[in-house]
Design a protein around this motif. Structure first.
Motif, PDB file in Angstrom:
ATOM      1  N   MET A 102       0.838  -1.198   0.000  1.00  0.00           N
ATOM      2  CA  MET A 102       0.000   0.000   0.000  1.00  0.00           C
ATOM      3  C   MET A 102       0.872   1.247   0.000  1.00  0.00           C
ATOM      4  O   MET A 102       0.664   2.192  -0.761  1.00  0.00           O
ATOM      5  N   VAL A 103       1.876   1.243   0.868  1.00  0.00           N
ATOM      6  CA  VAL A 103       2.790   2.378   0.959  1.00  0.00           C
ATOM      7  C   VAL A 103       3.582   2.515  -0.339  1.00  0.00           C
ATOM      8  O   VAL A 103       3.790   3.613  -0.860  1.00  0.00           O
ATOM      9  N   HIS A 104       4.005   1.382  -0.875  1.00  0.00           N
ATOM     10  CA  HIS A 104       4.788   1.352  -2.110  1.00  0.00           C
ATOM     11  C   HIS A 104       4.048   2.074  -3.225  1.00  0.00           C
ATOM     12  O   HIS A 104       4.628   2.898  -3.951  1.00  0.00           O
ATOM     13  N   GLN A 105       2.773   1.789  -3.390  1.00  0.00           N
ATOM     14  CA  GLN A 105       2.019   2.382  -4.485  1.00  0.00           C
ATOM     15  C   GLN A 105       1.846   3.884  -4.309  1.00  0.00           C
ATOM     16  O   GLN A 105       1.999   4.658  -5.257  1.00  0.00           O
ATOM     17  N   VAL A 106       1.527   4.308  -3.085  1.00  0.00           N
ATOM     18  CA  VAL A 106       1.263   5.722  -2.861  1.00  0.00           C
ATOM     19  C   VAL A 106       2.531   6.548  -3.031  1.00  0.00           C
ATOM     20  O   VAL A 106       2.535   7.595  -3.692  1.00  0.00           O
ATOM     21  N   VAL A 107       3.633   6.090  -2.459  1.00  0.00           N
ATOM     22  CA  VAL A 107       4.884   6.838  -2.564  1.00  0.00           C
ATOM     23  C   VAL A 107       5.352   6.888  -4.013  1.00  0.00           C
ATOM     24  O   VAL A 107       5.870   7.908  -4.489  1.00  0.00           O
ATOM     25  N   GLY A 108       5.158   5.781  -4.742  1.00  0.00           N
ATOM     26  CA  GLY A 108       5.564   5.751  -6.139  1.00  0.00           C
ATOM     27  C   GLY A 108       4.823   6.772  -6.992  1.00  0.00           C
ATOM     28  O   GLY A 108       5.370   7.314  -7.946  1.00  0.00           O
TER      29      GLY A 108
END
Length: 1001
Positions: free
Chosen positions: A501-507
């Motif tokens: 979840m964090v990976h997608q948002v930060v990306g």
């Protein structure tokens, strides 16, 4: 107050001298278990009551209810006991004074914490059990309860719960305990009872739920609460099969098992040890992040211990696992967690925040953490959430809460204002795959020519650690190494775990300039981590770690030669490791990208085309592969000529294509051209020359020229042992080919000896589940079957078929080859209905994979005829075998062993339906052709001779039949031995038959 009805240990000892009720917070269950066990061993009756503090009841009422418990009440004092609710210390002090002081003789306490507790707890006179050994703690406990300390507890053969201050004998990989863990009491109790109530071998439980819901945290809390009841606790990252195998195999030496260094050998010994419960029967394995059951279910150990799986995928229920769904927090759990994480917030604030964040634990943890350090009010924060969500991008994915993206934008701003380097590190992580990210690769790479801000981050250990700690503080990442102490600085070599979840948002939230610079850095890091030896199985672990990150680093759009070499090496690894489908998909993307990036005639295009074709062919896409390689061969021939190495490489692939498609003569013409050309250009011992020699031998074997093929296989094997060493994958492959050749020539003892050794080597080098290991085991099973060991052969054939189905699927040619053997075995020695069902399925799958007229389809129909014969459908069987005989003669020639085998079966069917003269004539012709092709004493020729004797008896030519039979028996005895199964069967006048065996590479 909630009572735990099922005790930690059995409390049915009726000879109790007194009773004690232990009141404990669920967090301290391990202490309750140990204390209860110590008391029970001295005859004390123990009742366990897990303390709860629902907001709707007053503390006074709760404590008065506790005073009604059986016997003396022993309270386990800890910060968790007083935080449930949560209640203020003032409330606790007042309630203790009102309830306990008037009846203090009913209450006692022990302390299992060093943190502050309500001052009025002094009325309970708690004794401290922390920071001491087990014996001293037990004496203090007994003294506090006025129990004698000199009597030794009776020995009942049970190890009992372990002292909470001591880890199990074997402990590894477990995350540090989350001291902020909140709630989940029903789930923990359900998990415990489901596992404890399971039968031996069935103790597998899957905690499943959406991302960010806290499955891993729940599993970790289970370990700390119930770990004292196990002797072995081992935590494994199970997000990929390769990582899972590596980490699980590392348990073997911890158990004192005698193994080598290879994972395959370690896993085999380990799984047997766990299954037997020796040396430990009380073991607990946690498989974290196992979202793809089909990847690892076959490697989940069974035995007397327990397995906990965390997964987003409830399909684990189809693999003999119990399921327990983990949902978002209940609202009271959310409120309690938020107030523990951010103690400045009121209960009303916490309720509003939980509502806005939809009770998702991961988001609550991250948001409450930084809100506690901020002066922003909850109302203002919620206003930011409500005003900042882009209506075009409401959710990151269907699983994620509405507020997640905006909440993360706010948190990133907080990180940027405090430690900006932490944002740089986080953004670098988004160009790796989500999950466990090997950030050590960034530290290990060359730092020349990096952007200044990243050079500073990667070169300065203090700044690096500061950035990681900032991310850890807000629960953005966690460290993969779980053994680090609470106040230790994380090692710069650590990997970190980043939630998807964090990976997608930060990306998404990244400036284009940073995106270009950061992705280039990660590409370079991956390229520099390339071991450069994809055929070396010792490097497969490294490649398995690199492959998932290629997509996220977008390596296919890089012009860096080192990055392109990484891609090619990964494709080579995927071919040898049997990752065919994912391999050809990556190769196709690379081919399309590089054509656009580099141009149609760039040398890299021919490199990736080679790997693409190999992987496609290995995946069974034969006709598509032939089209690709014919076009490539024609282009290269026109541009470079017929002695160009790229052209020869493509031509070799084309030979493999037509060979797999059943066009053996065409393949032989190419092989006979390729080998001398390679030898002339590169020499006798070059690996490409030896590959050409190997392929030539394989084609000859498919054409039934077994003796010539064996000679070539022997030459190839000897040269590969000399050039590549004995344990190289190509050497081992040649060894299997040589053993197959020995078996096909009837040299069964030699074949079995060679193949048994080869299987042992394959298991060590490539592991139990590699497709080439299974191919070797398949041939060993057939060697054992020919040698008469039917029981072992049957078990191995089943194992091989299941292994191929798991590894390659049920439509792969290797899988179908194993299925053919399995069906033939069951036709004669097992379940005829299973044999028929399998045979019909094989034919259907062959029809989808191979062109009509392929020898494999014809041979499978010949096998089907034998099944029909066995179930009494003689006429149908006869029609089918006669058609197979005609088709096989047209496909491979009248003298091919395949055709001769069909003839042996056809003569038997003719005899069975009463056409004895025709049967005898066919047997006579078959003997002549088999003698010419294979020799007088080859098993196939001997089968034809035994069959002819039976036909002669049917024609009442008894003297000739007797002579033919005796000569055949004499040759059987001299060739195979008097006690060989074929000899014994012929002596008993059982008519022989022939099983078609497809030779799939």
């Amino acid at each position: 107050m909630s009572e735990t009805r099922t005790p930690v240990r059995s409390t049915e000892r009726r000879a109790a001298r007194q009773s004690v009720t232990i009141s404990f917070a669920g967090f301290n269950r391990a202490w309750a278990a140990w204390i209860g066990d110590r008391l029970e061993r001295r005859g004390v009756r123990v009742v366990y009551m897990r303390w709860d503090s629902p907001a709707e009841e007053t503390l006074v009422d709760l404590l008065r209810g506790l005073s009604l418990a059986e016997g003396r009440v022993l309270i386990l004092v800890s910060e968790r006991y007083f935080q449930l609710g949560p209640r203020t210390f003032e409330e606790w002090n007042a309630a203790l004074q009102e309830v306990v002081v008037p009846d203090r003789s009913r209450f006692a306490a022990v302390s299992v914490t060093n943190t502050s507790v309500p001052s009025a707890i002094a009325v309970l006179a708690p004794v401290d059990l922390t920071n001491m050994g087990e014996e001293q703690a037990e004496r203090r406990l007994l003294d506090r309860l006025d129990l004698p300390t000199d009597a030794r507890p009776p020995v009942d053969g049970s190890g009992g719960p372990r002292f909470p201050g001591a880890l199990p004998e074997v402990w590894g990989g477990v995350p540090r305990r989350n001291t902020r863990f909140t709630g989940r009491e029903p789930l923990l109790n359900d998990a415990y009872h489901l596992l404890q109530g399971s039968e031996p071998g069935a103790g597998v439980l899957t905690l499943h739920g959406m991302p960010g819901v806290g499955k891993t945290q729940l599993a970790a809390e289970y370990v700390y609460r119930f770990g004292s009841e196990y002797d072995v606790v081992w935590w494994v990252n199970a997000e990929s099969r390769v990582t899972y195998r590596r980490l699980l195999a590392e348990l073997a030496p911890k158990l004192g098992l005698s193994t080598g260094d290879e994972y395959g050998e370690r896993l085999r010994v380990l799984r047997d040890s766990l299954r037997r419960g020796n040396p430990f029967s009380r073991w607990l394995l946690i498989l974290d992040g196992a979202d793809e059951p089909n990847q690892i279910w076959d490697l989940v150990p069974n035995g007397p211990g327990h397995v906990i799986i965390t997964s987003r995928n409830p399909e684990w229920g189809e693999h003999n696992s119990k399921l327990l769904e983990v949902r978002v927090y209940d609202r009271d759990e959310s409120v309690a967690f938020i107030r523990r994480r951010a103690n400045r917030l009121t209960e009303e604030d916490a309720d509003q925040l939980a509502e806005a964040l939809e009770d998702l634990p991961l988001l609550l943890d991250q948001t409450a953490g930084w809100l506690n350090d901020s002066d922003l009010s909850v109302e203002d924060y919620i206003a930011l959430l409500e005003g900042g969500v882009d209506q075009d991008v409401v959710r990151v994915s269907a699983d994620f809460p509405v507020a997640f993206q905006t909440a993360w934008s706010i948190l990133l701003n907080k990180l940027r204002d405090t430690v900006p380097e932490s944002v740089d590190l986080l953004r670098l992580c988004t160009f790796f795959a989500p999950g466990f990210i090997p950030v050590r690769l960034l530290r290990e790479m060359s730092h020349d020519d990096l952007p200044e801000q990243l050079t500073r981050l990667l070169d300065d250990p203090l700044l690096w650690n500061k950035a990681i700690n900032q991310l850890r503080q807000y629960s953005v990442v966690r460290l993969e190494s779980h053994e680090i102490g609470a106040d230790e600085v994380p090692s710069p070599g650590e990997s970190v775990y980043l939630h998807r979840m964090v990976h997608q948002v930060v990306g998404r939230d990244m400036p284009d300039e940073d995106r270009r610079e950061f992705i280039d850095v990660v590409r370079r890091a991956l390229a520099e981590a390339d071991p450069g030896r994809p055929t070396d199985t010792r490097q497969w672990e490294a490649y398995a770690e690199l492959v998932p990150h290629l997509k996220y680093a977008d390596v296919l759009n890089s012009k860096d030669r080192k990055v392109q070499t990484l891609v090619l090496n990964c494709l080579r690894y995927m071919y040898f490791a049997g990752e065919y489908t994912s391999g050809w998909k990556l190769a196709r993307r690379a081919l399309n990208s590089w054509r656009e990036l580099l141009g149609e005639s760039h040398p890299r295009i021919w490199d990736v085309t080679y790997h693409y074709a190999n992987l496609l062919r290995a995946a069974g896409k034969l006709e598509e592969t032939e089209i690709i390689e014919r076009a490539a061969a024609e282009q290269l021939r026109q541009e470079r000529g017929e002695r160009d190495l790229d052209y020869l490489r493509v031509l070799s692939g084309l030979a493999a294509d037509v060979r797999a498609l059943g066009r053996y003569k065409e393949a032989l013409e190419l092989d006979e051209q390729l080998y001398p050309t390679y030898r002339e250009l590169l020499g006798e011992q070059d690996s490409r020359t030896l590959n050409a020699l190997n392929n030539w031998g394989f084609t000859l074997r498919l054409m039934g020229r077994y003796k010539e093929a064996l000679d070539i296989d022997q030459r190839t094997l000897e040269q590969r042992r000399l050039v590549l060493t004995g344990r190289h994958l190509w050497t081992l492959f040649s060894e299997v080919s040589y053993a197959i050749g020995l078996r096909l020539l009837g040299r069964y003892p030699e074949a079995e000896s060679v193949q048994a050794r080869n299987v042992r080597e394959y298991r060590i080098v490539a592991g139990d589940t590699n497709q080439d290991t299974l191919r070797a085991e398949h041939n060993l099973a057939l060697c054992l079957l020919r040698g008469g060991d039917r029981a072992t052969a049957g078990r191995m054939l089943t194992h091989v078929l299941e292994g191929f189905e798991r590894k390659l699927g049920d439509r792969h040619l290797l899988t179908l080859s194993a299925a053919v053997s399995h069906s033939c075995f069951h036709r004669e020695h097992g379940d005829i209905d299973l044999a028929r069902e399998t045979s019909e399925s094989i034919l259907a799958r062959y029809d989808q994979l191979l062109p009509q007229g392929h020898p494999f389809i014809i041979g499978a129909r010949a096998n089907q005829a034998l099944i029909l014969r066995n179930v009494g459908e003689r006429e149908h069987a006869h029609v089918l075998i006669e058609q197979a005989l005609a088709d096989m003669a047209q496909a491979v020639g009248e003298n091919h062993p395949y055709t001769l085998g069909c003839a042996i079966n056809a003569s038997a069917l003719r005899n069975l339906i009463g056409d004895t003269e025709s049967a005898a004539e066919l047997s006579r012709i078959t003997i002549a052709r088999a003698t010419e092709t294979l020799g007088r004493t080859h098993p196939l020729t001997l089968s034809a001779r035994v069959s002819y004797a039976a036909d002669l008896r049917g024609l009442r030519a008894r003297q000739q039949a007797e002579k033919t039979e005796q000569e055949a028996l004499a040759d059987l005895e001299s060739t195979l031995g008097k006690q060989h199964v074929h000899t014994i069967s012929a002596r008993a006048r059982n008519r022989p038959y022939w099983d078609f065996e497809p030779q799939a590479s």
